[in-house]
Design an enzyme around this catalytic site. Structure first.
Site, PDB file in Angstrom:
ATOM      1  N   SER A  89       0.840  -1.197   0.000  1.00  0.00           N
ATOM      2  CA  SER A  89       0.000   0.000   0.000  1.00  0.00           C
ATOM      3  C   SER A  89       0.881   1.257   0.000  1.00  0.00           C
ATOM      4  O   SER A  89       0.522   2.269  -0.612  1.00  0.00           O
ATOM      5  CB  SER A  89      -0.930  -0.001   1.213  1.00  0.00           C
ATOM      6  N   ASP A 140       8.660  -3.853  -5.411  1.00  0.00           N
ATOM      7  CA  ASP A 140       7.278  -3.393  -5.276  1.00  0.00           C
ATOM      8  C   ASP A 140       6.962  -2.253  -6.241  1.00  0.00           C
ATOM      9  O   ASP A 140       5.944  -2.251  -6.928  1.00  0.00           O
ATOM     10  CB  ASP A 140       7.023  -2.940  -3.836  1.00  0.00           C
TER      11      ASP A 140
HETATM   12  C1  GLA Z   1       9.256  -6.002   0.643  1.00  0.00           C
HETATM   13  C2  GLA Z   1      10.248  -5.063  -0.031  1.00  0.00           C
HETATM   14  C3  GLA Z   1      10.713  -5.600  -1.378  1.00  0.00           C
HETATM   15  C4  GLA Z   1      11.168  -7.056  -1.258  1.00  0.00           C
HETATM   16  C5  GLA Z   1      10.158  -7.890  -0.483  1.00  0.00           C
HETATM   17  C6  GLA Z   1      10.650  -9.274  -0.223  1.00  0.00           C
HETATM   18  O1  GLA Z   1       8.073  -6.051  -0.077  1.00  0.00           O
HETATM   19  O2  GLA Z   1       9.663  -3.796  -0.213  1.00  0.00           O
HETATM   20  O3  GLA Z   1      11.728  -4.781  -1.895  1.00  0.00           O
HETATM   21  O4  GLA Z   1      12.447  -7.129  -0.698  1.00  0.00           O
HETATM   22  O5  GLA Z   1       9.811  -7.306   0.752  1.00  0.00           O
HETATM   23  O6  GLA Z   1      10.731  -9.994  -1.412  1.00  0.00           O
END
Ligand code: GLA
Length: 392
Positions: free
Chosen positions: A137, A182
């Site tokens: 989010s 993300d």
């Molecule tokens: C979170 C982080 C990502 C990644 C994941 C694990 O979502 O924001 O950058 O490292 O954890 O895969």
């Protein structure tokens, strides 16, 4: 409000514009949106310069924004908890912002650090990405804001640059040492596709991923166990990976293959070895999953999801009892593969489930959580949706 209700109440761009005008006294320059994400597979591989396979989901953050002639920044969200937050461009510093305002202010700060002429602005946020569920989010907000500012300033940043700007916002302004997965999913996602990303050079390929033609649904089970990547667990896993790479004499764990693990076992302490083994085998699982999706399709990837979860539970140790229960119960009642998704220590699991087993899985998970005395989970389906864009 449950996530199901939130989905029903997806923020309409026109409504957000009207609300903006009501709150700030004149119309916004535009409305931009960016989605949350589900990671299909490839966890904690991004900051090891490895591979990930996330997709943008049909839940978005929307921002109505108007540039101002002065350096004032006024932020308001429909969450309604903070009222209008006012600040100025010159006082933006890491550690100064609170609550959700960290995300837009962090992006503004990071863009200014890159030399982008960010104007003062008024901003109204709405979002139907469930908060704290491990569906990014916060990145949805950041990606909506970076897309808006890229448009409004004419900075002409490519997706790769916007990814790095939002990472800088997260790492140095919000204080979460996260990677690039993300925001890459949110900025570069496309309907009906997962984003196969090489995190070493940001090269991305869109891989078709549609569950419906395969008679499947992808269920998200939000355990309601909250997590924060600004807490110690994420950073300590990252530190273990860096230590492993250093001892093994490689730039990043991306450079270690499955065939190297036997030798690595003799060089690393027991815990670091297990952390390394997760990353190395997870990279391999991403590559295999991409192959399988290109061949037999989604119905062939269940084992990959299961193996990924076991690796995170046993080797990387980032699962929790609620996530394990969600995964095990889904599998026992007909899901063909399931795993926790996201950074771990809470958040959501995904369960790839035949359509005719969906109700049984939902009911079984709800019952298992009640029997265990856990909070009721929120369960909903997601499908790959478009990445960030201007909507008004
Ligand atoms: C979170 C982080 C990502 C990644 C994941 C694990 O979502 O924001 O950058 O490292 O954890 O895969």
């Amino acid at each position: 409000m449950t996530s199901q209700d939130q989905a029903m109440a997806a923020p309409a761009a026109q409504d957000l514009s009207a609300r903006f005008e009501h709150e700030f006294g004149s119309a916004p320059d535009g409305v931009w949106q960016a989605p949350g994400r589900v990671n299909l597979i490839g966890e904690h591989t991004d900051y090891n310069e490895g591979f990930v396979l996330p997709f943008a989901i049909d839940r978005t953050a929307r921002v109505a924004v108007a540039a101002r002639a002065d350096s004032t920044v006024r932020l308001l969200s429909t969450y309604g908890d903070q009222g209008v937050v006012s600040t100025t461009l010159d006082t933006l510093q890491p550690g100064t912002a609170k609550g959700w305002t960290k995300y837009p202010l962090g992006v503004m700060w990071a863009l200014r650090e890159r030399g982008v002429a960010v104007p003062g602005l008024d901003l109204l946020l709405d979002s139907n990405v469930p908060l704290g569920a491990g569906l990014s989010s916060s990145h949805a907000i950041e990606c909506a804001v970076v897309t808006a500012l890229n448009d409004l300033t004419g900075a002409g940043l490519a997706a790769e640059d916007m990814v790095l700007a939002t990472q800088r916002a997260e790492n140095d302004f919000v204080g979460a040492p996260t990677g690039i997965m993300d925001q890459s999913a949110s900025l570069r996602g496309a309907k009906g596709h997962a984003v196969f990303l090489d995190c070493r050079d940001q090269k991305a390929n869109l891989v078709p991923f549609e569950t419906e033609p395969a008679g499947l649904v992808l269920l998200v089970i939000d355990t309601k166990v909250s997590h924060s990547h600004a807490d110690g667990g994420y950073a300590s896993r990252r530190a273990s990976c860096e230590l492993g790479a250093e001892v093994l004499g490689v730039k990043a764990l991306r450079d270690v293959g499955v065939a190297d693990l036997e030798e690595a076992a003799g060089l690393l302490d027991e815990v670091t070895f297990r952390r390394v083994r997760h990353v190395v085998t997870e990279n391999d699982r991403v590559l295999q999953t991409v192959e399988l999706l290109g061949g037999a399709g989604p119905s062939a990837i269940g084992q990959m999801l299961d193996a990924s979860h076991a690796s995170m539970r046993d080797d990387f140790e980032i699962s929790c009892p609620e996530l394990d229960l969600a995964v095990d119960t889904s599998r026992a009642h007909g899901a063909i593969g399931a795993r926790m998704t996201g950074g771990g220590f809470g958040g959501a699991a995904i369960a790839l489930t035949p359509v005719d087993a969906e109700q049984a899985v939902r009911a079984a998970v709800v019952k298992a959580f009640a029997d265990a005395g856990y909070r009721a989970p929120d369960i909903f389906t997601v499908s790959p949706a478009a990445g960030a864009m201007r909507v008004a």
